[in-house]
Design a protein around this motif. Structure first.
Motif, mmCIF file in Angstrom:
data_model
loop_
_atom_site.group_PDB
_atom_site.id
_atom_site.type_symbol
_atom_site.label_atom_id
_atom_site.label_comp_id
_atom_site.label_asym_id
_atom_site.label_seq_id
_atom_site.Cartn_x
_atom_site.Cartn_y
_atom_site.Cartn_z
ATOM 1 N N ALA A 134 5.295 -11.611 -5.541
ATOM 2 C CA ALA A 134 5.666 -11.680 -6.960
ATOM 3 C C ALA A 134 4.460 -11.507 -7.872
ATOM 4 N N ASN A 135 3.271 -11.881 -7.390
ATOM 5 C CA ASN A 135 2.065 -11.777 -8.201
ATOM 6 C C ASN A 135 1.244 -10.523 -7.896
ATOM 7 N N SER A 136 1.799 -9.660 -7.068
ATOM 8 C CA SER A 136 1.105 -8.415 -6.737
ATOM 9 C C SER A 136 1.410 -7.345 -7.788
ATOM 10 N N LYS A 137 0.450 -6.471 -8.014
ATOM 11 C CA LYS A 137 0.652 -5.364 -8.943
ATOM 12 C C LYS A 137 1.306 -4.168 -8.255
ATOM 13 N N SER A 138 1.365 -4.221 -6.917
ATOM 14 C CA SER A 138 1.909 -3.085 -6.158
ATOM 15 C C SER A 138 3.358 -3.341 -5.775
ATOM 16 N N SER A 139 4.209 -2.346 -5.950
ATOM 17 C CA SER A 139 5.604 -2.435 -5.525
ATOM 18 C C SER A 139 5.949 -1.331 -4.529
ATOM 19 N N LYS A 140 4.941 -0.576 -4.112
ATOM 20 C CA LYS A 140 5.161 0.531 -3.173
ATOM 21 C C LYS A 140 5.123 -0.015 -1.747
ATOM 22 N N THR A 141 6.289 -0.345 -1.217
ATOM 23 C CA THR A 141 6.358 -0.981 0.098
ATOM 24 C C THR A 141 7.337 -0.263 1.015
ATOM 25 N N PRO A 142 6.979 -0.093 2.284
ATOM 26 C CA PRO A 142 7.902 0.533 3.233
ATOM 27 C C PRO A 142 9.096 -0.336 3.579
ATOM 28 N N GLU A 143 9.081 -1.602 3.150
ATOM 29 C CA GLU A 143 10.187 -2.499 3.498
ATOM 30 C C GLU A 143 11.490 -2.096 2.819
ATOM 31 N N LEU A 144 11.410 -1.426 1.679
ATOM 32 C CA LEU A 144 12.630 -1.050 0.959
ATOM 33 C C LEU A 144 13.382 0.071 1.650
ATOM 34 N N THR A 145 12.743 0.748 2.592
ATOM 35 C CA THR A 145 13.428 1.765 3.397
ATOM 36 C C THR A 145 13.325 1.435 4.888
ATOM 37 N N ASN A 146 13.200 0.151 5.198
ATOM 38 C CA ASN A 146 13.151 -0.318 6.585
ATOM 39 C C ASN A 146 14.551 -0.805 6.951
ATOM 40 N N ILE A 147 15.337 0.087 7.556
ATOM 41 C CA ILE A 147 16.769 -0.189 7.740
ATOM 42 C C ILE A 147 17.018 -1.113 8.927
ATOM 43 N N GLY A 148 18.272 -1.574 9.054
ATOM 44 C CA GLY A 148 18.668 -2.414 10.176
ATOM 45 C C GLY A 148 19.072 -3.802 9.722
ATOM 46 N N SER A 149 19.854 -4.489 10.560
ATOM 47 C CA SER A 149 20.432 -5.769 10.171
ATOM 48 C C SER A 149 19.555 -6.971 10.498
ATOM 49 N N PHE A 150 18.537 -6.799 11.351
ATOM 50 C CA PHE A 150 17.657 -7.910 11.714
ATOM 51 C C PHE A 150 16.494 -7.989 10.724
ATOM 52 N N GLU A 151 16.001 -9.208 10.498
ATOM 53 C CA GLU A 151 14.813 -9.363 9.672
ATOM 54 C C GLU A 151 13.637 -8.712 10.394
ATOM 55 N N LYS A 152 12.914 -7.881 9.685
ATOM 56 C CA LYS A 152 11.844 -7.109 10.300
ATOM 57 C C LYS A 152 10.846 -6.706 9.239
ATOM 58 N N CYS A 153 9.729 -6.131 9.668
ATOM 59 C CA CYS A 153 8.749 -5.634 8.715
ATOM 60 C C CYS A 153 7.843 -4.619 9.396
ATOM 61 N N TRP A 154 7.160 -3.839 8.578
ATOM 62 C CA TRP A 154 6.110 -2.937 9.046
ATOM 63 C C TRP A 154 4.759 -3.591 8.783
ATOM 64 N N LYS A 155 3.915 -3.670 9.808
ATOM 65 C CA LYS A 155 2.547 -4.164 9.650
ATOM 66 C C LYS A 155 1.567 -3.039 9.985
ATOM 67 N N LEU A 156 0.510 -2.957 9.211
ATOM 68 C CA LEU A 156 -0.499 -1.912 9.378
ATOM 69 C C LEU A 156 -1.705 -2.500 10.092
ATOM 70 N N LYS A 157 -1.979 -1.987 11.298
ATOM 71 C CA LYS A 157 -3.083 -2.470 12.119
ATOM 72 C C LYS A 157 -4.007 -1.306 12.469
ATOM 73 N N ASN A 158 -5.222 -1.329 11.917
ATOM 74 C CA ASN A 158 -6.209 -0.285 12.191
ATOM 75 C C ASN A 158 -5.650 1.119 11.975
ATOM 76 N N GLY A 159 -4.937 1.279 10.867
ATOM 77 C CA GLY A 159 -4.394 2.585 10.520
ATOM 78 C C GLY A 159 -3.115 2.963 11.237
ATOM 79 N N GLN A 160 -2.574 2.069 12.076
ATOM 80 C CA GLN A 160 -1.362 2.337 12.850
ATOM 81 C C GLN A 160 -0.262 1.365 12.413
ATOM 82 N N TRP A 161 0.926 1.904 12.173
ATOM 83 C CA TRP A 161 2.046 1.055 11.779
ATOM 84 C C TRP A 161 2.714 0.445 13.010
ATOM 85 N N TRP A 162 3.041 -0.836 12.904
ATOM 86 C CA TRP A 162 3.761 -1.570 13.941
ATOM 87 C C TRP A 162 5.009 -2.191 13.309
#
Length: 345
Positions: A121-149
């Motif tokens: 809520a206090n971030s200036k950025s709203s560009k997140t891959p979570e808004l197009t991360n489909i599926g019914s389970f709670e999940k997220c994309w994490k960026l590790k050393n330039g690689q998405w997990w």
């Protein structure tokens, strides 16, 4: 709203005055080779609004319009697993501008943690891959050393089922997405390698139709090499009782520069199979729908039987042991071997 549908920085279609104009058919998302319903395609890329953490995420981002189309357009319809996006007509945006470069919202999307809620809520950025991360389970994309997990919440039995099926598939020589165990979640590396190739879900070709025979015939027409991998996937779904195969959790990979279909995407998303909803009580699998559907496919085309591998109790028990989790090994082995016998008949 008028816009271009883009593949990287190449316009592949133009939507203007409620009309779709195809510009580059080779690089066009497969969906538009079968349908011109632009907004159905856009909505198919939206985070599941029924996920509690989806609602928290939209609130933290202070999104006033929370419908699927508005959600997707807020990030120009970009995703982690393909190069497609939407560019308003007369916009100077480039693909580099819309690609995701941070995982600032990942903890909120995965856990719904209140501290994460306030952080977003206090971030200036709203560009997140979570808004197009489909599926019914709670999940997220994490960026590790330039690689998405991809991290997905899972309990003990869901974790075991996903890991076991992954390891069994590898033992059988199948193409599998690699999974790793986490604490309360399971994780896997982005199998498109940051959209080096494009993942096209089967939805883009079949819609919601998961009929095995129609799917095989479709694959024969667009990529014969994918047929064996599809049968391998159904084999695991059948013997491991995965009722949740749908047209968003399998599909094909395409060359991002030419549009050529390379083959079936590796097998993923098996966390509702086997013991994830409890140990199956119907060991005999009498009147079992998945057994019936698989056998009907084999009767439809007996040449597909060559893709059924050899399975043994020793192999199953060895894979169970390799997962390293406490489960009822004998019960699982008996269930799978009985299933195998029913389809071998």
């Amino acid at each position: 709203m008028d816009f271009y549908i883009m593949s990287k920085d190449i316009a592949v279609a133009k939507w203007q005055d409620d009309n779709l104009e195809i510009i580059n058919e080779d690089l066009l998302p497969l969906f538009f080779q079968y349908s011109h319903d632009v907004f159905k395609w856009i909505k198919s890329r939206a985070i599941d609004s029924k996920r509690p953490n989806s609602r928290l995420l939209k609130k933290a981002l202070r999104m006033t319009a929370k419908d699927d189309i508005s959600t997707v357009l807020s990030v120009n319809a970009a995703t982690i697993t393909d190069n497609y996006w939407i560019k308003p007509i007369n916009s100077d945006l480039t693909y580099a501008d819309v690609r995701f470069d941070n995982d600032y919202c990942s903890n909120l999307a995965l856990t719904g943690n209140y501290d994460s809620f306030n952080r977003v809520a206090n971030s200036k950025s709203s560009k997140t891959p979570e808004l197009t991360n489909i599926g019914s389970f709670e999940k997220c994309w994490k960026l590790k050393n330039g690689q998405w997990w991809l991290y997905k919440k899972a309990n003990h039995d869901e974790l075991f089922s996903e890991l076991f099926i992954y390891k069994l598939g590898v033992e059988l020589g199948f193409k599998m997405v690699e999974y790793e165990r986490g604490n309360g979640f399971i994780k896997t590396k982005d199998f498109t390698d940051n959209a080096t190739v494009n993942f096209e879900p089967a939805f883009n070709i079949l819609g919601d139709d998961v009929d095995y025979i129609k799917s095989v015939e479709m694959l024969k027409s667009i990529c014969q090499d994918a047929v064996g991998d599809y049968v391998n996937m159904l084999f695991l779904d059948t013997i491991c009782a995965n009722p949740d195969r749908h047209t968003f959790n399998f599909g094909v990979l395409r060359d991002a520069d030419t549009g050529k279909i390379l083959g079936l995407a590796p097998n993923f998303d098996n966390n509702m199979a086997l013991i994830s909803r409890g140990y199956p009580k119907n060991i005999t699998r009498k009147n079992d729908l998945l057994i019936k559907l698989f056998n009907e496919l084999m009767q439809h085309d007996e040449n597909l039987k060559k893709y059924i591998p050899t399975l043994s109790e020793d192999l199953i028990k060895r894979v169970i042991k390799s997962v390293g989790m406490r489960v009822k090994s004998n019960a699982i082995t008996k269930f799978i071997m009985n299933s195998y016998t029913l389809i071998k008949k």
